[in-house]
Design an enzyme around this catalytic site. Structure first.
Site, PDB file in Angstrom:
ATOM      1  N   TYR A  86       0.834  -1.201   0.000  1.00  0.00           N
ATOM      2  CA  TYR A  86       0.000   0.000   0.000  1.00  0.00           C
ATOM      3  C   TYR A  86       0.871   1.256   0.000  1.00  0.00           C
ATOM      4  O   TYR A  86       1.895   1.295   0.665  1.00  0.00           O
ATOM      5  CB  TYR A  86      -0.890   0.064   1.256  1.00  0.00           C
ATOM      6  CG  TYR A  86      -1.829  -1.100   1.449  1.00  0.00           C
ATOM      7  CD1 TYR A  86      -2.076  -2.017   0.426  1.00  0.00           C
ATOM      8  CD2 TYR A  86      -2.484  -1.272   2.656  1.00  0.00           C
ATOM      9  CE1 TYR A  86      -2.942  -3.069   0.623  1.00  0.00           C
ATOM     10  CE2 TYR A  86      -3.358  -2.333   2.857  1.00  0.00           C
ATOM     11  CZ  TYR A  86      -3.572  -3.234   1.835  1.00  0.00           C
ATOM     12  OH  TYR A  86      -4.432  -4.292   2.024  1.00  0.00           O
ATOM     13  N   GLU A 142     -19.330   0.700  22.072  1.00  0.00           N
ATOM     14  CA  GLU A 142     -20.360   1.012  21.065  1.00  0.00           C
ATOM     15  C   GLU A 142     -20.892   2.437  21.179  1.00  0.00           C
ATOM     16  O   GLU A 142     -21.602   2.914  20.292  1.00  0.00           O
ATOM     17  CB  GLU A 142     -21.506  -0.014  21.165  1.00  0.00           C
ATOM     18  CG  GLU A 142     -21.078  -1.384  20.655  1.00  0.00           C
ATOM     19  CD  GLU A 142     -22.025  -2.498  21.054  1.00  0.00           C
ATOM     20  OE1 GLU A 142     -22.790  -2.301  22.020  1.00  0.00           O
ATOM     21  OE2 GLU A 142     -21.993  -3.568  20.412  1.00  0.00           O
TER      22      GLU A 142
END
Ligand SMILES: [Zn+2]
Ligand SMILES: [Zn+2]
Length: 447
Positions: free
Chosen positions: A347, A423
């Site tokens: 990458y 979360e």
């Protein structure tokens, strides 16, 4: 009748009220909020329960790169239900959704990656992954140990919010759900590079792209970013050292590839410490595995080593390659062995477009509160989001996922069996990405 005194009081009160009103309309960071922005800020928190449900479902059913079949199906069904035009099977399992707004304008792409990792989850949660699979000939657990489950849920939430305001959108949103960010299986292409190759940034042509990564070591509620080079370019390499096999008791009758490899490993440390000007940019050269030999009293014929290179600068990048070859082959030659070096360029550097970053950072400051948005040093991790940024201006940032009150030392890093995400980060993720999209479209309209 009003006395000068009372009128002074009431004037002051009026001025204060006006100031308060302006502060509300402009938001915390002196940043004007449009009706679209306000609507996003209202709608995103309402979605929290769904976001958690989606995220837990993906977490419990992780799939490896280029094998995100069920994940992609769930994403595609969700987008279709929202009336978004959907293409599936892009770069193997990728899903692309196009939401054409009711007003003309530019095209913004929003990206989430969908793959899990060959890691066996150790976190004790009700939605723990118990999935196992064959990976490189071994049975292993599969886990969303990089948090891509949260990325999918966040972008599904963004799609739901933006689809509800379709008629007011001044432009087009392209949702990119990408497979295999962590790398494709051996012998396969995949990830962002293949998505770009298959034309994901065309038809309609993308003007800017946004993406985020959850971070298990940044406190929930906070956002981190930097302008310019942000994450490293990554290469994988292998070095095969060939000697001459012999009896372990008579080393002089052979050429020992183990001793030669040890010398190579030690000498490779000087690339970073002695060859590179580290005041320009950091760099890393790591050997991750050494394989050679089968028995105490046999000097083997060969040794194979594999490793990774991380750089931020093109010149340093090619210089590391040059030194890796020189050091390996010359040390091998001095021992009477040979070394062959093979480098896979993986990458490129993840570079946040400076003009786009400057233009959009006010949005994140407005969404999270200025005090919660921080500039960070470069990361020696890598991201294939870089392939999109090579083609169009892009901005990639980090969303806090560490429970409040926890220390970085206590929070498990990504790619580990104890990796955990709070979360409480999901709604902020939806607000950030959705607001970047609409603010970008509206800013273009204002020009
Ligand atoms: Zn990862
Ligand atoms: Zn990741």
């Amino acid at each position: 009748m009003t006395t000068p005194f009372t009128s002074k009081i009431s004037n002051k009160f009026c001025r204060m009220s006006a100031a308060v009103l302006i502060a509300v309309a402009v938001g915390q960071s002196g940043y004007a909020q449009s009706p679209l922005a306000k609507s996003i800020d209202q709608k995103a928190p309402v979605l929290e329960k769904k976001l958690v449900e989606w995220r837990r479902d993906f977490h419990q059913n992780p799939e490896l790169g280029n094998r995100e079949f069920k994940t992609a199906e769930k994403v595609a069904n969700h987008l279709k239900r929202l009336g978004i035009e959907v293409t599936t099977g892009v770069a193997h399992t990728g899903v692309v959704g196009i939401l054409k707004g009711g007003k003309p304008g530019p095209v913004v792409a929003l990206r989430a990656d969908m793959d899990g990792l060959p890691v066996a989850e150790r976190v004790d949660i009700p939605f723990k992954s118990t999935v196992t699979t064959e990976y490189k000939g071994q049975t292993t657990g599969v886990m969303h140990a990089c948090g891509h489950d949260t990325h999918i849920a966040i972008l599904m939430g963004v799609a739901e919010v933006l689809a509800s305001m379709k008629n007011e959108l001044p432009g087009t949103i392209k949702f990119i759900f990408q497979p295999a960010e962590e790398g494709a299986p051996e012998g396969e292409e995949g990830g962002a590079e293949l998505m770009v190759k298959e034309g994901v940034l065309e038809n309609p042509k993308v003007d800017a792209i946004f993406g985020l990564h959850i971070d298990s070591q940044i406190e929930v509620g906070k956002i981190s970013y930097r302008s310019g080079a942000t994450m490293a370019a990554v290469d994988f390499f292998s070095i095969d050292v060939k000697g001459k096999q012999t009896h372990g008791a008579y080393p002089w009758s052979g050429v020992d590839p183990i001793v030669t490899s040890s010398q190579i490993v030690t000498a490779l440390q000087t690339i970073v410490s002695r060859n590179l000007n580290l005041t320009q940019a950091p760099a890393v050269v790591t050997i991750g595995a050494i394989h050679g030999g089968v028995r105490q009293n046999i000097i083997p014929e060969s040794v194979k080593m594999i490793g990774t290179i991380r750089t931020f600068d093109e010149e340093m990048h090619s210089y590391v390659h040059k030194r890796l070859h020189e050091i390996s082959t010359n040390i091998a030659e001095s021992a009477g062995a040979t070394a062959s070096v093979d480098i896979d360029v993986m990458y490129p550097v993840t570079v946040n477009n400076e003009a786009l970053t400057a233009k959009m950072i006010g949005t994140l400051e407005n969404v999270a509160g200025k005090e919660n948005v921080n500039v960070i040093p470069v990361k020696t991790g890598a991201e294939d989001f870089a392939f999109y940024q090579q083609k169009v201006p892009g901005f990639f940032f980090f969303l806090g996922g560490m429970p409040k009150g926890k220390s970085v030392a206590e929070a498990a890093p990504h790619h580990t069996p104890d990796f955990y995400v709070d979360e409480g980060s999901l709604v902020l993720g939806v607000r950030s990405i959705a607001r970047l999209a609409t603010d970008y479209l509206e800013k273009a309209k204002g020009k």
